[in-house]
Design a protein around this motif. Structure first.
Motif, short mmCIF file in Angstrom:
data_model
loop_
_atom_site.label_atom_id
_atom_site.label_comp_id
_atom_site.label_asym_id
_atom_site.label_seq_id
_atom_site.Cartn_x
_atom_site.Cartn_y
_atom_site.Cartn_z
N PHE A 252 0.84 -1.20 0.00
CA PHE A 252 0.00 0.00 0.00
C PHE A 252 0.87 1.25 0.00
O PHE A 252 0.64 2.19 -0.76
N MET A 253 1.89 1.26 0.87
CA MET A 253 2.75 2.44 0.97
C MET A 253 3.54 2.68 -0.31
O MET A 253 3.81 3.82 -0.68
N ASP A 254 3.89 1.60 -1.01
CA ASP A 254 4.62 1.75 -2.27
C ASP A 254 3.78 2.50 -3.31
O ASP A 254 4.32 3.16 -4.20
N LEU A 255 2.45 2.38 -3.19
CA LEU A 255 1.56 3.12 -4.09
C LEU A 255 1.23 4.51 -3.54
O LEU A 255 1.09 5.47 -4.30
N ALA A 256 1.11 4.59 -2.21
CA ALA A 256 0.72 5.86 -1.60
C ALA A 256 1.82 6.91 -1.72
O ALA A 256 1.56 8.08 -2.03
N LYS A 257 3.06 6.51 -1.49
CA LYS A 257 4.14 7.49 -1.44
C LYS A 257 4.41 8.19 -2.76
O LYS A 257 4.73 9.38 -2.78
N PRO A 258 4.25 7.53 -3.92
CA PRO A 258 4.38 8.27 -5.18
C PRO A 258 3.09 9.00 -5.57
O PRO A 258 3.02 9.59 -6.63
N GLY A 259 2.04 8.90 -4.71
CA GLY A 259 0.77 9.56 -5.01
C GLY A 259 -0.12 8.78 -5.94
O GLY A 259 -1.05 9.32 -6.55
N LEU A 260 0.12 7.46 -6.07
CA LEU A 260 -0.65 6.64 -7.00
C LEU A 260 -1.90 6.03 -6.40
O LEU A 260 -2.80 5.60 -7.13
N ILE A 261 -1.99 5.98 -5.06
CA ILE A 261 -3.09 5.25 -4.44
C ILE A 261 -4.44 5.88 -4.74
O ILE A 261 -5.46 5.20 -4.83
N LYS A 262 -4.47 7.20 -4.95
CA LYS A 262 -5.76 7.84 -5.22
C LYS A 262 -6.34 7.38 -6.56
O LYS A 262 -7.55 7.49 -6.78
N HIS A 263 -5.48 6.86 -7.45
CA HIS A 263 -5.99 6.35 -8.73
C HIS A 263 -6.77 5.05 -8.53
O HIS A 263 -7.51 4.64 -9.43
N PHE A 264 -6.60 4.41 -7.37
CA PHE A 264 -7.43 3.26 -6.99
C PHE A 264 -8.55 3.71 -6.07
O PHE A 264 -9.70 3.26 -6.21
N CYS A 265 -8.22 4.59 -5.11
CA CYS A 265 -9.20 5.02 -4.10
C CYS A 265 -10.40 5.71 -4.74
O CYS A 265 -11.55 5.44 -4.37
N MET A 266 -10.14 6.61 -5.68
CA MET A 266 -11.23 7.38 -6.26
C MET A 266 -12.19 6.50 -7.08
O MET A 266 -13.40 6.50 -6.83
N PRO A 267 -11.71 5.69 -8.03
CA PRO A 267 -12.64 4.84 -8.77
C PRO A 267 -13.35 3.83 -7.87
O PRO A 267 -14.58 3.64 -7.98
N ASN A 268 -12.61 3.16 -6.98
CA ASN A 268 -13.24 2.18 -6.10
C ASN A 268 -14.25 2.83 -5.16
O ASN A 268 -15.31 2.27 -4.86
N GLY A 269 -13.91 4.03 -4.68
CA GLY A 269 -14.84 4.74 -3.82
C GLY A 269 -16.12 5.10 -4.56
O GLY A 269 -17.23 4.93 -4.03
N LEU A 270 -15.99 5.59 -5.79
CA LEU A 270 -17.17 5.95 -6.57
C LEU A 270 -18.06 4.73 -6.84
O LEU A 270 -19.29 4.83 -6.76
N GLY B 59 -10.00 9.71 -20.55
CA GLY B 59 -8.89 8.76 -20.59
C GLY B 59 -9.24 7.43 -19.98
O GLY B 59 -10.42 7.11 -19.73
N GLU B 60 -8.23 6.64 -19.67
CA GLU B 60 -8.43 5.28 -19.18
C GLU B 60 -9.22 5.27 -17.87
O GLU B 60 -10.16 4.47 -17.72
N ILE B 61 -8.86 6.15 -16.91
CA ILE B 61 -9.54 6.17 -15.62
C ILE B 61 -10.99 6.57 -15.78
O ILE B 61 -11.90 5.93 -15.22
N GLY B 62 -11.25 7.63 -16.54
CA GLY B 62 -12.62 8.09 -16.75
C GLY B 62 -13.48 7.02 -17.40
O GLY B 62 -14.64 6.81 -17.00
N THR B 63 -12.93 6.35 -18.40
CA THR B 63 -13.68 5.29 -19.08
C THR B 63 -13.94 4.12 -18.14
O THR B 63 -15.05 3.55 -18.13
N LEU B 64 -12.94 3.77 -17.34
CA LEU B 64 -13.09 2.67 -16.39
C LEU B 64 -14.18 2.98 -15.37
O LEU B 64 -15.01 2.11 -15.05
#
Length: 466
Positions: free
Chosen positions: A393-411, A444-449
């Motif tokens: 989790f931290m490996d994704l959080a520290k580069p700021g990548l975790i929100k790319h999972f948090c936001m779609p999954n949260g929605l 883009g990819e995230i929006g379409t997903l």
């Protein structure tokens, strides 16, 4: 996972912590320097956090809060994770002076839920829309590890119209390494345990009898848990028992030691304030009161200093302060909580609660207010179930990548709630917010997903996550 020999002595340097808790207020130039460093999202040193805790003028505190808001948005986006505590029982052999469950409280009716009652309580939570539960009990021989394991299984087994609880976090008495190894096999999420206060002298006063009176055993519980292989642990203090500056600095030192020894600090930090509890005189006259202004500062400093750690705010706090602190660093909140065993399905007796609640809103009401604030009410368990825990989790959080999972999954989890539980007005408002956030994500990819996943939810598919 990296292994570490568990210490029998404390890893905290109390003289250093006390000295840091007394540092003078920094200059405005120095405050600006520290906050600019915070915006880089690499956290702060304990010394820098101590300086921010000394800030007391409105202009500097407002700057502190705005920086915390920026950090939270950059790491987690607008999502707010929701859960509910489930109390399995209130027997306790400890005599914590601030707690309604304490052994010396003879006015409380002691309750231990059986597995059918735990399933009943869980089913009530599922009917409201909950997907995440924190399982708690008093610290007593009434609740051996075997009981907790059965209780976890009971929560996971409860089902209402095909819906189940997807993540059980656990807050139970500290254990030895071998018991933690057994607990890990039970498919739990985060193991949580509060130190209550890091001040060893005050700790003795507040915990006169019971196994919990062993300060060192409790202090080293997270080291034992991580030594046993638990990926995610949650720490916290009960603000009001000691000087809040001392507590925050000690908590940061605790987190730093876990990071040093295991390569990963705590997954969450809880920030409860002492509230009135049945049969507890000390809870009525708080020894070290924490004002709302100081509480805002505590949350903001923790968010900036520990940017990748979830901050949990309970329903001890009022509706107004909770709504405000959603902006400044809090990332997880309980909603529709009861602190009485069986409180969701049985007739709860007021004198049997652990402490008083400040926010009495239902889950639906909390979600409605979050939606009005532009937040994404999230029941996501994707990271946990995909194995993105601990260091991963931290490996994704520290580069700021975790929100790319948090936001779609949260929605997507929010869309599930809206489709299955929300009244028509909230459903309309919620899907409008989802449409806006999806549009902001672009084509883009995230929006379409996100668009595809939301459409699948509307067509009846459930439990979709990245």
């Amino acid at each position: 996972m990296m292994k570490a020999a568990i210490q029998t002595e404390t890893f905290l340097n109390y003289d250093r912590i006390r000295n840091l808790s007394r540092v003078a207020k920094p200059s405005k130039t120095r405050i600006e320097e520290i906050l600019e460093k915070g915006k880089i999202l690499n956290g702060l040193s304990t010394e820098e956090a101590a300086e921010l805790l000394a800030v007391d003028d409105k202009e500097s505190i407002d700057h502190l809060l705005s920086t915390a808001s920026y950090v939270k948005k950059e790491i987690y986006g607008k999502r707010m994770v929701l859960f509910a505590p489930l109390y399995a029982g209130n027997h306790c052999t400890n005599n914590c002076l601030y707690c309604g469950f304490r052994a010396a409280n003879k006015d409380i009716h002691r309750i231990k839920l059986n597995m059918d009652q735990i399933r009943q309580d869980t089913e009530s939570l599922i009917r409201e829309g909950h997907k995440r539960v924190l399982l708690l009990s008093g610290e007593s021989g009434h609740y051996p590890l075997s009981y907790t394991l059965d209780a976890i299984a009971a929560v996971y087994s409860a089902e209402v119209n095909g819906s189940r609880i997807r993540r059980v976090n656990v807050e139970i008495a500290p254990m030895d390494i071998e018991d933690f190894k057994t607990l890990k096999k039970a498919n739990i999420g985060t193991y949580t345990c509060f130190q209550e206060t890091y001040d060893p002298e005050l700790y003795k006063i507040y915990h006169p009898t019971g196994k919990k009176s062993d300060y060192s055993y409790r202090l080293n519980v997270m080291h034992r848990a991580m030594e046993a292989g638990l990926d995610d642990v949650g720490v916290g203090v009960l603000f009001g028992l000691a000087d809040y500056r001392f507590e925050v600095i000690a908590l940061m030192e605790h987190a730093a030691d876990l990071e040093k020894k295991f390569g990963c600090g705590p997954h969450t930090v809880s920030v409860p304030r002492l509230e009135p509890a049945p049969g507890s005189a000390i809870s009525e006259e708080v020894p070290f009161p924490v004002s709302d202004d100081d509480f805002r500062k505590i949350v903001a400093v923790i968010r900036i200093a520990m940017p990748y750690t979830g901050i949990i705010l309970s329903t001890r706090e009022s509706e107004d302060i909770r709504n405000e602190l959603f902006q400044y660093g809090v990332s997880q909140v309980s909603a529709g909580s009861r602190t009485t065993p069986g409180g969701y399905s049985l007739t709860g007796e007021e004198e049997n609660k652990q402490f008083s609640l400040g926010d009495h809103r239902s889950l639906e009401e909390v979600i409605n207010d979050l939606t009005d604030g532009g937040f994404i009410p999230s029941f996501c368990t994707g990271c946990y179930r995909k194995g993105r825990v601990g260091n991963d989790f931290m490996d994704l959080a520290k580069p700021g990548l975790i929100k790319h999972f948090c936001m779609p999954n949260g929605l997507v989890s929010f869309a599930e709630y809206l489709s299955d539980y929300a009244p028509e007005n909230l459903k309309k408002k919620g899907f409008n917010l989802i449409d806006k956030i999806t549009a902001d994500a672009g084509s883009g990819e995230i929006g379409t997903l996100i668009s595809d996943s939301i459409e699948r939810v509307k067509n009846g598919e459930r439990d979709i996550y990245l």
